[in-house]
Design a protein around this motif. Structure first.
Motif, PDB file in Angstrom:
ATOM      1  N   SER A  28       0.765  -0.963  -0.023  1.00  0.00           N
ATOM      2  CA  SER A  28       0.002  -0.001   0.015  1.00  0.00           C
ATOM      3  C   SER A  28       0.954   1.342  -0.024  1.00  0.00           C
ATOM      4  CB  SER A  28      -0.937   0.046   1.169  1.00  0.00           C
ATOM      5  OG  SER A  28      -0.120  -0.048   2.329  1.00  0.00           O
ATOM      6  N   THR A  29       0.455   2.191  -0.677  1.00  0.00           N
ATOM      7  CA  THR A  29       1.300   3.483  -0.730  1.00  0.00           C
ATOM      8  C   THR A  29       0.943   4.173   0.494  1.00  0.00           C
ATOM      9  OG1 THR A  29       0.491   3.628  -2.913  1.00  0.00           O
ATOM     10  CG2 THR A  29       1.229   5.588  -2.085  1.00  0.00           C
ATOM     11  N   ALA A  30       2.576   4.861   1.036  1.00  0.00           N
ATOM     12  CA  ALA A  30       2.605   5.788   1.905  1.00  0.00           C
ATOM     13  C   ALA A  30       3.532   6.906   1.429  1.00  0.00           C
ATOM     14  CB  ALA A  30       3.415   4.989   3.148  1.00  0.00           C
ATOM     15  N   PRO A  31       3.142   8.054   2.045  1.00  0.00           N
ATOM     16  CA  PRO A  31       4.090   9.254   1.353  1.00  0.00           C
ATOM     17  C   PRO A  31       5.695   9.123   1.889  1.00  0.00           C
ATOM     18  CG  PRO A  31       2.045  10.081   2.512  1.00  0.00           C
ATOM     19  CD  PRO A  31       2.221   8.584   2.539  1.00  0.00           C
ATOM     20  N   SER A  32       6.643   9.652   1.313  1.00  0.00           N
ATOM     21  CA  SER A  32       8.080   9.463   1.696  1.00  0.00           C
ATOM     22  C   SER A  32       8.065  10.312   3.005  1.00  0.00           C
ATOM     23  CB  SER A  32       8.794  10.163   0.503  1.00  0.00           C
ATOM     24  OG  SER A  32       8.865   9.354  -0.626  1.00  0.00           O
ATOM     25  N   PRO A  33       8.806   9.644   3.934  1.00  0.00           N
ATOM     26  CA  PRO A  33       9.146  10.363   5.271  1.00  0.00           C
ATOM     27  C   PRO A  33      10.299  11.543   4.998  1.00  0.00           C
ATOM     28  CG  PRO A  33       9.988   8.152   5.273  1.00  0.00           C
ATOM     29  CD  PRO A  33       9.220   8.450   4.097  1.00  0.00           C
ATOM     30  N   PRO A  34      10.322  12.107   6.169  1.00  0.00           N
ATOM     31  CA  PRO A  34      11.527  12.933   6.170  1.00  0.00           C
ATOM     32  C   PRO A  34      12.883  12.334   5.833  1.00  0.00           C
ATOM     33  CG  PRO A  34      10.115  13.412   7.919  1.00  0.00           C
ATOM     34  CD  PRO A  34       9.707  12.229   7.443  1.00  0.00           C
ATOM     35  N   SER A  35      13.584  13.358   5.262  1.00  0.00           N
ATOM     36  CA  SER A  35      15.022  12.881   4.980  1.00  0.00           C
ATOM     37  C   SER A  35      15.904  12.164   6.160  1.00  0.00           C
ATOM     38  CB  SER A  35      16.092  13.708   4.357  1.00  0.00           C
ATOM     39  OG  SER A  35      17.264  13.641   4.415  1.00  0.00           O
ATOM     40  N   PRO A  36      16.447  11.218   6.357  1.00  0.00           N
ATOM     41  CA  PRO A  36      17.340  10.684   7.412  1.00  0.00           C
ATOM     42  C   PRO A  36      18.593  11.651   7.613  1.00  0.00           C
ATOM     43  CG  PRO A  36      17.731   9.315   5.885  1.00  0.00           C
ATOM     44  CD  PRO A  36      16.591  10.303   5.105  1.00  0.00           C
ATOM     45  N   VAL A  37      19.184  11.643   8.839  1.00  0.00           N
ATOM     46  CA  VAL A  37      20.317  12.329   9.223  1.00  0.00           C
ATOM     47  C   VAL A  37      21.427  11.530   8.514  1.00  0.00           C
ATOM     48  CG1 VAL A  37      22.053  13.033  10.943  1.00  0.00           C
ATOM     49  CG2 VAL A  37      19.281  13.146  11.098  1.00  0.00           C
ATOM     50  N   THR A  38      22.490  12.437   7.757  1.00  0.00           N
ATOM     51  CA  THR A  38      23.674  11.652   7.115  1.00  0.00           C
ATOM     52  C   THR A  38      24.794  11.771   7.838  1.00  0.00           C
ATOM     53  OG1 THR A  38      23.332  13.465   5.521  1.00  0.00           O
ATOM     54  CG2 THR A  38      21.924  11.677   5.027  1.00  0.00           C
ATOM     55  N   GLU A  39      24.904  11.748   9.046  1.00  0.00           N
ATOM     56  CA  GLU A  39      26.317  11.947   9.669  1.00  0.00           C
ATOM     57  C   GLU A  39      27.134  10.541   8.941  1.00  0.00           C
ATOM     58  OE1 GLU A  39      23.685  11.130  11.475  1.00  0.00           O
ATOM     59  OE2 GLU A  39      24.138   9.549  12.930  1.00  0.00           O
ATOM     60  N   ARG A  40      28.609  11.025   9.040  1.00  0.00           N
ATOM     61  CA  ARG A  40      29.405   9.803   8.544  1.00  0.00           C
ATOM     62  C   ARG A  40      29.650   8.882   9.785  1.00  0.00           C
ATOM     63  NH1 ARG A  40      29.985   9.365   3.529  1.00  0.00           N
ATOM     64  NH2 ARG A  40      31.828   8.184   4.004  1.00  0.00           N
ATOM     65  N   PRO A  41      29.557   7.591   9.322  1.00  0.00           N
ATOM     66  CA  PRO A  41      29.460   6.437  10.508  1.00  0.00           C
ATOM     67  C   PRO A  41      31.149   6.269  10.891  1.00  0.00           C
ATOM     68  CG  PRO A  41      29.441   5.397   8.220  1.00  0.00           C
ATOM     69  CD  PRO A  41      29.252   6.858   8.021  1.00  0.00           C
ATOM     70  N   ALA A  42      31.404   5.699  12.161  1.00  0.00           N
ATOM     71  CA  ALA A  42      32.707   5.460  12.319  1.00  0.00           C
ATOM     72  C   ALA A  42      33.143   4.189  11.543  1.00  0.00           C
ATOM     73  CB  ALA A  42      32.696   5.002  13.921  1.00  0.00           C
ATOM     74  N   PRO A  43      34.277   4.054  11.343  1.00  0.00           N
ATOM     75  CA  PRO A  43      34.854   2.951  10.538  1.00  0.00           C
ATOM     76  C   PRO A  43      34.644   1.637  11.072  1.00  0.00           C
ATOM     77  CG  PRO A  43      36.773   4.599  10.585  1.00  0.00           C
ATOM     78  CD  PRO A  43      35.498   5.073  11.598  1.00  0.00           C
ATOM     79  N   ARG A  44      33.825   0.819  10.364  1.00  0.00           N
ATOM     80  CA  ARG A  44      33.742  -0.520  10.819  1.00  0.00           C
ATOM     81  C   ARG A  44      33.408  -1.666   9.774  1.00  0.00           C
ATOM     82  NH1 ARG A  44      28.247   0.115  14.900  1.00  0.00           N
ATOM     83  NH2 ARG A  44      29.062   2.190  15.981  1.00  0.00           N
ATOM     84  N   SER A  45      33.579  -2.937   9.896  1.00  0.00           N
ATOM     85  CA  SER A  45      33.582  -3.711   8.932  1.00  0.00           C
ATOM     86  C   SER A  45      32.304  -3.755   8.095  1.00  0.00           C
ATOM     87  CB  SER A  45      33.912  -5.124   9.584  1.00  0.00           C
ATOM     88  OG  SER A  45      32.895  -5.557  10.329  1.00  0.00           O
ATOM     89  N   HIS A  46      32.416  -4.183   7.203  1.00  0.00           N
ATOM     90  CA  HIS A  46      31.169  -4.188   6.253  1.00  0.00           C
ATOM     91  C   HIS A  46      30.602  -5.508   5.908  1.00  0.00           C
ATOM     92  CE1 HIS A  46      34.213  -4.410   2.972  1.00  0.00           C
ATOM     93  NE2 HIS A  46      33.396  -5.248   2.614  1.00  0.00           N
ATOM     94  N   THR A  47      29.301  -5.698   5.487  1.00  0.00           N
ATOM     95  CA  THR A  47      28.662  -6.759   5.038  1.00  0.00           C
ATOM     96  C   THR A  47      28.335  -7.112   3.484  1.00  0.00           C
ATOM     97  OG1 THR A  47      27.656  -6.931   7.421  1.00  0.00           O
ATOM     98  CG2 THR A  47      26.901  -8.402   5.644  1.00  0.00           C
ATOM     99  N   VAL A  48      28.486  -7.971   2.898  1.00  0.00           N
ATOM    100  CA  VAL A  48      28.549  -8.064   1.625  1.00  0.00           C
ATOM    101  C   VAL A  48      27.182  -8.637   1.175  1.00  0.00           C
ATOM    102  CG1 VAL A  48      29.085  -9.267  -0.666  1.00  0.00           C
ATOM    103  CG2 VAL A  48      30.961  -8.524   1.208  1.00  0.00           C
TER     104      VAL A  48
END
Length: 344
Positions: A28-48
């Motif tokens: 079902s349709t829902a309007p787009s919520p506000p933009s998330p905060v985009t602070e830079r994350p601390a360096p961590r391992s990534h998941t593929v």
């Protein structure tokens, strides 16, 4: 705001509540919520992101590449949107396919559900709602080699024991620092046992071949290849029949007892293209609402209504009906190309 423009200052209404009936049906349709905060994350391992996490059978069909956890509900992904793809290829000689945004959102949502929220590998997923805003001017083939970064915020998280019942994912996509798109969708999770109860009497559809209808002209649908057309001629203008090809490697990457929601979303895009006559039809906003599963062996009529409520843009409302009941509705808005006056 014009459909082809996406800015950092975009404001949208809060998402609409989802009913249990809609959850059991599809999307079902829902309007787009506000933009998330985009602070830079601390360096961590990534998941593929593997093809299993994205529910794809070919690596080339997986668009999110990896992610890093920022918090329990926030993640940063890297994705690659190829300049050439057998299905999500360019729509003209300048633009990538806006539908790749919705497909990336879908794949990332399932990957997180499995790897971060405990959904078992045999979980059945349904996306209850999907809303995408795209800036086609930022979705250029010339930039395809540039990775896409997108932030994900997971909200409305509901648990089922240690696993996941449902959640909303909100995403913001950037390439080379430029905002490309925003999207949101709610994903529900169903166990195999519950799915068998829900789909009792329909699972044998897997064993019955689906007749393949003759499609409309690819150019009319905005496609380059006949095998990618999901519309067949009907009895009057602005109406088509859904063309179901269960052998299509991208639309049906694995056996399914119903028509996947993204196939219906593609049918809406093709119907909007055909009804509007715009080539290319570059949607800046796309929404969809699904009322029930689309069954494989029953004709599904795709109907359209073309609206020109705002200067310079076209909105096409699309609906699908099967056995007299509404299956889905969608709305797609595209900017109308400006006319160039002749100097003669």
């Amino acid at each position: 705001m014009p459909a082809a423009t996406l800015t950092d200052e975009t404001e949208t209404a809060p998402p609409a509540a989802l009913t249990p009936a809609a959850a059991a049906a599809a999307e079902s349709t829902a309007p787009s919520p506000p933009s998330p905060v985009t602070e830079r994350p601390a360096p961590r391992s990534h998941t593929v992101v593997t093809k299993e996490l994205a529910h794809r059978t070919a690596e080339t069909d997986v668009f999110p590449a990896r992610w890093t956890r920022i918090s329990d509900t926030r993640f940063r992904f890297t994705a690659h949107w190829p300049a050439a793809h057998p299905f999500f290829g360019p729509v003209d000689d300048r633009h990538q396919d806006p539908m790749i945004v919705g497909e990336t959102l879908r794949q990332a949502s399932m990957a997180l559900a499995h790897a971060e929220f405990g959904a078992p590998a045999d979980t059945h997923f349904v996306m209850w709602d999907l809303t995408v805003r795209v800036d086609p001017a930022a979705l250029l083939l010339a930039d395809a080699a540039e990775p896409v970064e997108f932030d994900v915020v997971c909200s409305e998280v509901r648990r089922r024991g240690r696993g996941l019942h449902s959640m909303r994912t909100t995403m913001e996509f950037r390439r080379a620092g430029r905002l490309v798109a925003r999207g949101t969708g709610s994903t529900g999770c169903t166990s195999p046992r519950a799915y068998r109860r829900l789909r009792a009497g329909k699972l044998n559809a897997l064993d019955t071949p689906v007749p393949l209808l003759a499609g409309i002209a690819p150019q009319t649908a905005g496609r380059a290849r006949a095998e990618d057309v999901v519309l067949a001629p009907a009895d009057r203008p602005g109406v088509w029949n859904l063309r179901v090809d269960t052998g299509h490697p991208v639309l049906f990457p694995r056996p399914n007892d119903h028509v996947p929601g993204m196939v219906l979303f593609e049918a809406a895009r093709q119907a909007a293209t055909a009804a509007s006559g715009l080539h290319p039809f570059l949607p800046g906003r796309m929404t969809a609402e699904f009322a029930r599963y689309a069954e494989l062996h029953s004709p599904c009529r795709i109907e359209t209504e073309v609206l020109e409520d705002h200067p310079g843009e076209v909105t096409v409302r699309v609906s699908g009906r099967q056995d007299g009941a509404l299956v889905f509705t969608a709305g797609l808005t595209s900017a109308r190309p400006a006319r160039v006056r002749s100097l003669s």
